[in-house]
Design a protein around this motif. Sequence first.
Motif, PDB file in Angstrom:
ATOM      1  N   ILE A  28       0.678  -0.769   0.080  1.00  0.00           N
ATOM      2  CA  ILE A  28       0.412   0.141  -0.010  1.00  0.00           C
ATOM      3  C   ILE A  28       0.697   1.356  -0.453  1.00  0.00           C
ATOM      4  N   PHE A  29       2.561   0.862   0.374  1.00  0.00           N
ATOM      5  CA  PHE A  29       2.393   2.027   0.259  1.00  0.00           C
ATOM      6  C   PHE A  29       3.529   2.564  -1.029  1.00  0.00           C
ATOM      7  N   ARG A  30       4.033   3.195  -1.469  1.00  0.00           N
ATOM      8  CA  ARG A  30       5.225   4.133  -2.571  1.00  0.00           C
ATOM      9  C   ARG A  30       6.508   4.155  -2.305  1.00  0.00           C
ATOM     10  N   PRO A  31       7.568   3.115  -3.584  1.00  0.00           N
ATOM     11  CA  PRO A  31       8.427   3.135  -3.145  1.00  0.00           C
ATOM     12  C   PRO A  31       9.237   4.340  -2.798  1.00  0.00           C
ATOM     13  N   ASN A  32      10.069   4.626  -2.051  1.00  0.00           N
ATOM     14  CA  ASN A  32      11.197   5.798  -1.696  1.00  0.00           C
ATOM     15  C   ASN A  32      11.629   5.648  -2.697  1.00  0.00           C
ATOM     16  N   ALA A  33      11.981   5.222  -3.518  1.00  0.00           N
ATOM     17  CA  ALA A  33      12.865   5.145  -5.129  1.00  0.00           C
ATOM     18  C   ALA A  33      12.892   4.292  -5.883  1.00  0.00           C
ATOM     19  N   MET A  34      13.674   4.440  -7.071  1.00  0.00           N
ATOM     20  CA  MET A  34      12.815   3.123  -7.449  1.00  0.00           C
ATOM     21  C   MET A  34      14.196   3.581  -8.909  1.00  0.00           C
ATOM     22  N   GLY A  35      14.729   2.625 -10.004  1.00  0.00           N
ATOM     23  CA  GLY A  35      15.958   2.643 -10.552  1.00  0.00           C
ATOM     24  C   GLY A  35      16.007   1.676 -11.478  1.00  0.00           C
ATOM     25  N   TRP A  36      17.109   1.506 -12.154  1.00  0.00           N
ATOM     26  CA  TRP A  36      17.116   0.569 -13.415  1.00  0.00           C
ATOM     27  C   TRP A  36      18.483   0.161 -13.011  1.00  0.00           C
ATOM     28  N   TYR A  37      19.193  -1.302 -12.841  1.00  0.00           N
ATOM     29  CA  TYR A  37      20.702  -1.432 -13.243  1.00  0.00           C
ATOM     30  C   TYR A  37      20.788  -2.856 -14.090  1.00  0.00           C
ATOM     31  N   ARG A  45      27.268  -6.207 -11.934  1.00  0.00           N
ATOM     32  CA  ARG A  45      25.702  -5.177 -12.118  1.00  0.00           C
ATOM     33  C   ARG A  45      25.948  -3.382 -11.581  1.00  0.00           C
ATOM     34  N   GLU A  46      25.616  -2.954 -12.191  1.00  0.00           N
ATOM     35  CA  GLU A  46      25.820  -1.139 -12.389  1.00  0.00           C
ATOM     36  C   GLU A  46      24.879  -0.730 -12.388  1.00  0.00           C
ATOM     37  N   LEU A  47      24.644   0.683 -12.000  1.00  0.00           N
ATOM     38  CA  LEU A  47      23.134   1.271 -12.041  1.00  0.00           C
ATOM     39  C   LEU A  47      23.639   1.758 -13.497  1.00  0.00           C
ATOM     40  N   VAL A  48      22.122   2.014 -13.546  1.00  0.00           N
ATOM     41  CA  VAL A  48      21.830   3.070 -14.992  1.00  0.00           C
ATOM     42  C   VAL A  48      21.855   4.573 -14.802  1.00  0.00           C
ATOM     43  N   ALA A  49      20.149   4.044 -13.900  1.00  0.00           N
ATOM     44  CA  ALA A  49      19.485   5.475 -14.320  1.00  0.00           C
ATOM     45  C   ALA A  49      18.825   5.675 -12.668  1.00  0.00           C
ATOM     46  N   SER A  50      18.424   6.114 -11.904  1.00  0.00           N
ATOM     47  CA  SER A  50      17.420   5.768 -10.281  1.00  0.00           C
ATOM     48  C   SER A  50      16.845   7.598 -10.519  1.00  0.00           C
ATOM     49  N   ILE A  51      15.719   7.300  -9.655  1.00  0.00           N
ATOM     50  CA  ILE A  51      14.829   8.370  -9.086  1.00  0.00           C
ATOM     51  C   ILE A  51      14.523   8.314  -7.978  1.00  0.00           C
ATOM     52  N   THR A  52      14.400   9.401  -7.429  1.00  0.00           N
ATOM     53  CA  THR A  52      14.012   9.312  -5.538  1.00  0.00           C
ATOM     54  C   THR A  52      12.660   9.700  -5.772  1.00  0.00           C
ATOM     55  N   ASN A  58      19.378  10.251 -11.487  1.00  0.00           N
ATOM     56  CA  ASN A  58      20.974  10.758 -11.700  1.00  0.00           C
ATOM     57  C   ASN A  58      20.908   9.258 -13.147  1.00  0.00           C
ATOM     58  N   TYR A  59      21.869   9.302 -13.363  1.00  0.00           N
ATOM     59  CA  TYR A  59      22.625   8.590 -14.526  1.00  0.00           C
ATOM     60  C   TYR A  59      23.895   8.264 -14.546  1.00  0.00           C
ATOM     61  N   ALA A  60      24.328   7.003 -15.246  1.00  0.00           N
ATOM     62  CA  ALA A  60      25.671   6.257 -15.853  1.00  0.00           C
ATOM     63  C   ALA A  60      26.152   7.419 -16.372  1.00  0.00           C
ATOM     64  N   ASP A  61      27.048   7.756 -16.683  1.00  0.00           N
ATOM     65  CA  ASP A  61      28.095   8.284 -17.667  1.00  0.00           C
ATOM     66  C   ASP A  61      27.615   7.788 -19.176  1.00  0.00           C
ATOM     67  N   SER A  62      27.746   7.000 -19.196  1.00  0.00           N
ATOM     68  CA  SER A  62      27.869   6.032 -20.484  1.00  0.00           C
ATOM     69  C   SER A  62      26.594   5.814 -21.095  1.00  0.00           C
ATOM     70  N   VAL A  63      25.001   6.748 -20.195  1.00  0.00           N
ATOM     71  CA  VAL A  63      24.381   6.311 -20.920  1.00  0.00           C
ATOM     72  C   VAL A  63      23.233   8.263 -20.787  1.00  0.00           C
ATOM     73  N   THR A  64      23.907   9.047 -20.272  1.00  0.00           N
ATOM     74  CA  THR A  64      23.393  10.469 -20.154  1.00  0.00           C
ATOM     75  C   THR A  64      23.666  11.052 -22.000  1.00  0.00           C
ATOM     76  N   GLY A  65      22.060  11.235 -21.623  1.00  0.00           N
ATOM     77  CA  GLY A  65      22.004  12.151 -22.923  1.00  0.00           C
ATOM     78  C   GLY A  65      21.393  11.074 -23.664  1.00  0.00           C
ATOM     79  N   ARG A  66      21.474  10.062 -23.702  1.00  0.00           N
ATOM     80  CA  ARG A  66      20.656   8.945 -24.449  1.00  0.00           C
ATOM     81  C   ARG A  66      19.480   7.706 -23.368  1.00  0.00           C
ATOM     82  N   PHE A  67      19.218   8.356 -22.549  1.00  0.00           N
ATOM     83  CA  PHE A  67      18.767   7.901 -21.319  1.00  0.00           C
ATOM     84  C   PHE A  67      17.618   8.437 -20.774  1.00  0.00           C
ATOM     85  N   LEU A  80      11.979   3.841 -18.234  1.00  0.00           N
ATOM     86  CA  LEU A  80      13.396   3.846 -18.733  1.00  0.00           C
ATOM     87  C   LEU A  80      13.336   3.758 -20.640  1.00  0.00           C
ATOM     88  N   GLN A  81      13.475   5.305 -20.989  1.00  0.00           N
ATOM     89  CA  GLN A  81      13.073   5.627 -22.630  1.00  0.00           C
ATOM     90  C   GLN A  81      15.138   5.646 -22.380  1.00  0.00           C
TER      91      GLN A  81
END
Length: 114
Positions: A28-37, A45-52, A58-67, A80-81
């Motif tokens: 019944i609660f929403r998550p505090n944050a979600m993300g993609w690895y 395993r590496e972080l791709v992007a997250s949202i609080t 926050n984005y990994a340098d390798s995907v910034t500007g594309r994701f 995750l687009q």
Amino acid sequence: QVQLVESGGGLVQAGGSLRLSCAASGSIFRPNAMGWYRQAPGSQRELVASITSGGSTNYADSVTGRFTISRSNAKSTVYLQMNSLKPEDTAVYYCAADYPIRYWGQGTQVTVAS
């Protein structure tokens, strides 16, 4: 029990796009944050992007500007687009959600053909 259901993975050509979705259910609660690895063969395993909960991203340098990561807090869903995909983006992509503990999805395969 919290369950994360991922969708949107698949096979695309280099330069193509995919949109991943992850819906959290079972609480019944929403998550505090979600993300993609992601985890590529032979790699950690590496972080791709997250949202609080506050909307900070926050984005990994390798995907910034594309994701782009986005969230529907009302439905506890994260997206995750992925644009301008490269072969090096090939990996299993995992959704994660932070409640008092971390929950993981089962992963969805993204394959980018060269």
